[in-house]
Each structure stands twice: as structure tokens, then as C-alpha cells.
Write a protein that holds these residues in place. Structure first.
Motif, mmCIF file in Angstrom:
data_model
loop_
_atom_site.group_PDB
_atom_site.id
_atom_site.type_symbol
_atom_site.label_atom_id
_atom_site.label_comp_id
_atom_site.label_asym_id
_atom_site.label_seq_id
_atom_site.Cartn_x
_atom_site.Cartn_y
_atom_site.Cartn_z
ATOM 1 N N THR A 174 -6.892 9.950 4.405
ATOM 2 C CA THR A 174 -5.619 10.167 3.734
ATOM 3 C C THR A 174 -5.091 8.838 3.198
ATOM 4 O O THR A 174 -4.498 8.780 2.123
ATOM 5 C CB THR A 174 -4.592 10.772 4.721
ATOM 6 N N ALA A 175 -5.309 7.771 3.980
ATOM 7 C CA ALA A 175 -4.848 6.434 3.584
ATOM 8 C C ALA A 175 -5.742 5.373 4.198
ATOM 9 O O ALA A 175 -6.257 5.545 5.308
ATOM 10 C CB ALA A 175 -3.410 6.216 4.033
ATOM 11 N N THR A 176 -5.900 4.284 3.472
ATOM 12 C CA THR A 176 -6.636 3.118 3.952
ATOM 13 C C THR A 176 -5.788 1.889 3.666
ATOM 14 O O THR A 176 -5.259 1.740 2.558
ATOM 15 C CB THR A 176 -8.000 2.988 3.251
ATOM 16 N N VAL A 177 -5.643 1.030 4.667
ATOM 17 C CA VAL A 177 -4.870 -0.203 4.519
ATOM 18 C C VAL A 177 -5.663 -1.365 5.096
ATOM 19 O O VAL A 177 -6.554 -1.170 5.930
ATOM 20 C CB VAL A 177 -3.487 -0.110 5.197
ATOM 21 N N GLU A 178 -5.313 -2.564 4.652
ATOM 22 C CA GLU A 178 -5.995 -3.754 5.145
ATOM 23 C C GLU A 178 -4.976 -4.865 5.331
ATOM 24 O O GLU A 178 -4.089 -5.041 4.494
ATOM 25 C CB GLU A 178 -7.064 -4.185 4.142
ATOM 26 N N VAL A 179 -5.103 -5.576 6.455
ATOM 27 C CA VAL A 179 -4.245 -6.728 6.706
ATOM 28 C C VAL A 179 -5.112 -7.912 7.112
ATOM 29 O O VAL A 179 -6.215 -7.743 7.632
ATOM 30 C CB VAL A 179 -3.175 -6.457 7.799
ATOM 31 N N THR A 180 -4.580 -9.094 6.864
ATOM 32 C CA THR A 180 -5.272 -10.331 7.196
ATOM 33 C C THR A 180 -4.337 -11.218 7.986
ATOM 34 O O THR A 180 -3.144 -11.315 7.667
ATOM 35 C CB THR A 180 -5.692 -11.069 5.907
ATOM 36 N N ASN A 181 -4.867 -11.865 9.008
ATOM 37 C CA ASN A 181 -4.113 -12.889 9.732
ATOM 38 C C ASN A 181 -4.373 -14.202 8.992
ATOM 39 O O ASN A 181 -5.487 -14.718 9.038
ATOM 40 C CB ASN A 181 -4.576 -12.972 11.182
ATOM 41 N N PRO A 182 -3.363 -14.743 8.310
ATOM 42 C CA PRO A 182 -3.596 -15.934 7.505
ATOM 43 C C PRO A 182 -3.925 -17.184 8.330
ATOM 44 O O PRO A 182 -4.515 -18.123 7.813
ATOM 45 C CB PRO A 182 -2.284 -16.118 6.735
ATOM 46 N N VAL A 236 -9.586 -10.063 9.537
ATOM 47 C CA VAL A 236 -9.268 -9.013 8.567
ATOM 48 C C VAL A 236 -9.516 -7.668 9.242
ATOM 49 O O VAL A 236 -10.584 -7.440 9.820
ATOM 50 C CB VAL A 236 -10.142 -9.122 7.298
ATOM 51 N N LEU A 237 -8.535 -6.783 9.154
ATOM 52 C CA LEU A 237 -8.642 -5.442 9.728
ATOM 53 C C LEU A 237 -8.361 -4.418 8.648
ATOM 54 O O LEU A 237 -7.297 -4.431 8.025
ATOM 55 C CB LEU A 237 -7.652 -5.270 10.885
ATOM 56 N N ARG A 238 -9.341 -3.540 8.410
ATOM 57 C CA ARG A 238 -9.168 -2.411 7.496
ATOM 58 C C ARG A 238 -9.122 -1.150 8.348
ATOM 59 O O ARG A 238 -10.032 -0.896 9.146
ATOM 60 C CB ARG A 238 -10.304 -2.319 6.493
ATOM 61 N N LEU A 239 -8.080 -0.370 8.166
ATOM 62 C CA LEU A 239 -7.883 0.861 8.924
ATOM 63 C C LEU A 239 -7.797 2.029 7.962
ATOM 64 O O LEU A 239 -7.069 1.983 6.973
ATOM 65 C CB LEU A 239 -6.582 0.777 9.737
ATOM 66 N N ALA A 240 -8.559 3.084 8.258
ATOM 67 C CA ALA A 240 -8.508 4.323 7.482
ATOM 68 C C ALA A 240 -8.141 5.453 8.435
ATOM 69 O O ALA A 240 -8.660 5.513 9.556
ATOM 70 C CB ALA A 240 -9.855 4.596 6.833
ATOM 71 N N VAL A 241 -7.221 6.311 8.007
ATOM 72 C CA VAL A 241 -6.824 7.448 8.833
ATOM 73 C C VAL A 241 -6.828 8.722 8.006
ATOM 74 O O VAL A 241 -6.625 8.688 6.791
ATOM 75 C CB VAL A 241 -5.426 7.261 9.482
ATOM 76 N N ARG A 242 -7.056 9.821 8.693
ATOM 77 C CA ARG A 242 -6.899 11.139 8.084
ATOM 78 C C ARG A 242 -5.762 11.841 8.819
ATOM 79 O O ARG A 242 -5.762 11.900 10.051
ATOM 80 C CB ARG A 242 -8.179 11.967 8.165
ATOM 81 N N MET A 243 -4.810 12.323 8.042
ATOM 82 C CA MET A 243 -3.649 13.023 8.592
ATOM 83 C C MET A 243 -3.797 14.525 8.332
ATOM 84 O O MET A 243 -4.255 14.919 7.266
ATOM 85 C CB MET A 243 -2.364 12.539 7.919
ATOM 86 N N GLU A 244 -3.410 15.310 9.326
ATOM 87 C CA GLU A 244 -3.334 16.763 9.176
ATOM 88 C C GLU A 244 -2.113 17.230 9.945
ATOM 89 O O GLU A 244 -1.932 16.857 11.108
ATOM 90 C CB GLU A 244 -4.588 17.440 9.744
ATOM 91 N N ALA A 245 -1.287 18.012 9.285
ATOM 92 C CA ALA A 245 -0.082 18.573 9.901
ATOM 93 C C ALA A 245 0.775 17.495 10.560
ATOM 94 O O ALA A 245 1.322 17.693 11.643
ATOM 95 C CB ALA A 245 -0.450 19.666 10.910
ATOM 96 N N LEU A 260 -7.236 0.424 19.167
ATOM 97 C CA LEU A 260 -6.183 0.977 18.315
ATOM 98 C C LEU A 260 -6.561 2.353 17.795
ATOM 99 O O LEU A 260 -5.734 3.265 17.799
ATOM 100 C CB LEU A 260 -5.891 0.037 17.141
ATOM 101 N N THR A 261 -7.798 2.529 17.355
ATOM 102 C CA THR A 261 -8.190 3.835 16.825
ATOM 103 C C THR A 261 -8.070 4.920 17.890
ATOM 104 O O THR A 261 -7.714 6.052 17.580
ATOM 105 C CB THR A 261 -9.619 3.824 16.254
ATOM 106 N N GLU A 262 -8.337 4.575 19.133
ATOM 107 C CA GLU A 262 -8.174 5.548 20.216
ATOM 108 C C GLU A 262 -6.703 5.871 20.448
ATOM 109 O O GLU A 262 -6.341 7.028 20.697
ATOM 110 C CB GLU A 262 -8.805 5.024 21.501
ATOM 111 N N LEU A 263 -5.842 4.863 20.376
ATOM 112 C CA LEU A 263 -4.415 5.080 20.571
ATOM 113 C C LEU A 263 -3.803 5.893 19.435
ATOM 114 O O LEU A 263 -2.863 6.662 19.648
ATOM 115 C CB LEU A 263 -3.676 3.738 20.684
ATOM 116 N N LEU A 264 -4.318 5.733 18.238
ATOM 117 C CA LEU A 264 -3.748 6.412 17.073
ATOM 118 C C LEU A 264 -4.089 7.893 17.007
ATOM 119 O O LEU A 264 -3.268 8.688 16.547
ATOM 120 C CB LEU A 264 -4.235 5.742 15.785
ATOM 121 N N THR A 265 -5.269 8.258 17.441
ATOM 122 C CA THR A 265 -5.718 9.641 17.299
ATOM 123 C C THR A 265 -4.786 10.584 18.059
ATOM 124 O O THR A 265 -4.538 10.416 19.242
ATOM 125 C CB THR A 265 -7.171 9.786 17.778
ATOM 126 N N GLY A 266 -4.244 11.548 17.314
ATOM 127 C CA GLY A 266 -3.317 12.523 17.878
ATOM 128 C C GLY A 266 -1.854 12.149 17.705
ATOM 129 O O GLY A 266 -0.978 12.969 17.949
#
Length: 117
Positions: free
Chosen positions: A23-31, A36-45, A68-74
Motif C-alpha cells: 500500500t505504501a513504501t517509505v525510506e529514511v536515512t540516519n544522516p 538506510v531503512l526502507r519499509l513497505a506495508v500492505r494495509m487492509e481494513a 519492527l516488522t513483527e511489531l507492525l503486523t496487525g
């Protein structure tokens, strides 16, 4: 230097890779350190049903991203936005002070996700 939980997430990262139907992909960098962390998530309901990451960085950054991916799911977006760096560090058994930036990187990527959605 790192405990078994960190080393497990680093050696066997959960949910690493691409998410083709994100649904969305974002990327952040620690200067400061260049992680560099790229995160992609799929949202439903209104909930995150899948999360994948790609991280270029240190052991702690990869381990924190995996967790983080484990914490985000659900989670709802509001619930995900409530994740604090201390929570990530504690779930990893306590990151050393020099590696705490990895937990902050994860919180920063969730904030970027919230801005995008």
C-alpha cells in the motif's frame, strides 16, 4: 557486544525483502551513521497486514528493522505510531547506547509512513 536476541534478528531477519503489493513504501536515512531503512506495508481494513524491510546498516539497524516488522503486523496506523524507540530496544533485550540510533531509525520510518498514508 550484542545479545542473542539481536544476533538472532540479524542472522535470521524476519520479513526482509520487497512487498510487491504494498500500500505504501517509505525510506529514511540516519544522516550521522548512514543507515538506510526502507519499509513497505500492505494495509487492509485499516490494519497493517504485511510489512517488509530492506536495511543497509549495522547489526543493530538490521535487527531493529526485523523486529519492527513483527511489531507492525496487525497494528492500526495509530497503534504503529505509538511504538517508541525504548520499546524496540527493550524487545531486543536492550541495545547498547552506541546502537540505540537503530531503534530511533525504526520510529522515524513509521513516522514517514504515517505522513504518507
Amino acid at each position: 557486544m550484542f545479545n542473542e536476541v539481536v544476533l538472532d534478528h540479524f542472522g535470521k531477519p524476519r520479513n526482509a525483502g520487497d512487498l510487491s503489493d504494498a500500500t505504501a513504501t517509505v525510506e529514511v536515512t540516519n544522516p550521522v551513521c548512514g543507515d538506510v531503512l526502507r519499509l513497505a506495508v500492505r494495509m487492509e481494513a485499516g490494519r497493517i497486514v504485511a510489512a517488509r524491510f530492506k536495511t543497509q546498516g549495522c547489526v543493530a539497524a538490521i535487527a531493529a528493522s526485523s523486529l519492527l516488522t513483527e511489531l507492525l503486523t496487525g497494528q492500526t496506523l495509530a497503534g504503529a505510531s505509538g511504538i517508541a524507540p525504548q520499546q524496540i530496544s527493550e524487545a531486543l533485550g536492550g541495545l547498547p547506547p552506541a546502537s540505540f540510533h537503530a531503534a530511533q531509525l525504526c520510529v522515524d520510518v513509521v513516522a514517514a509512513l504515517a505522513r504518507k498514508l
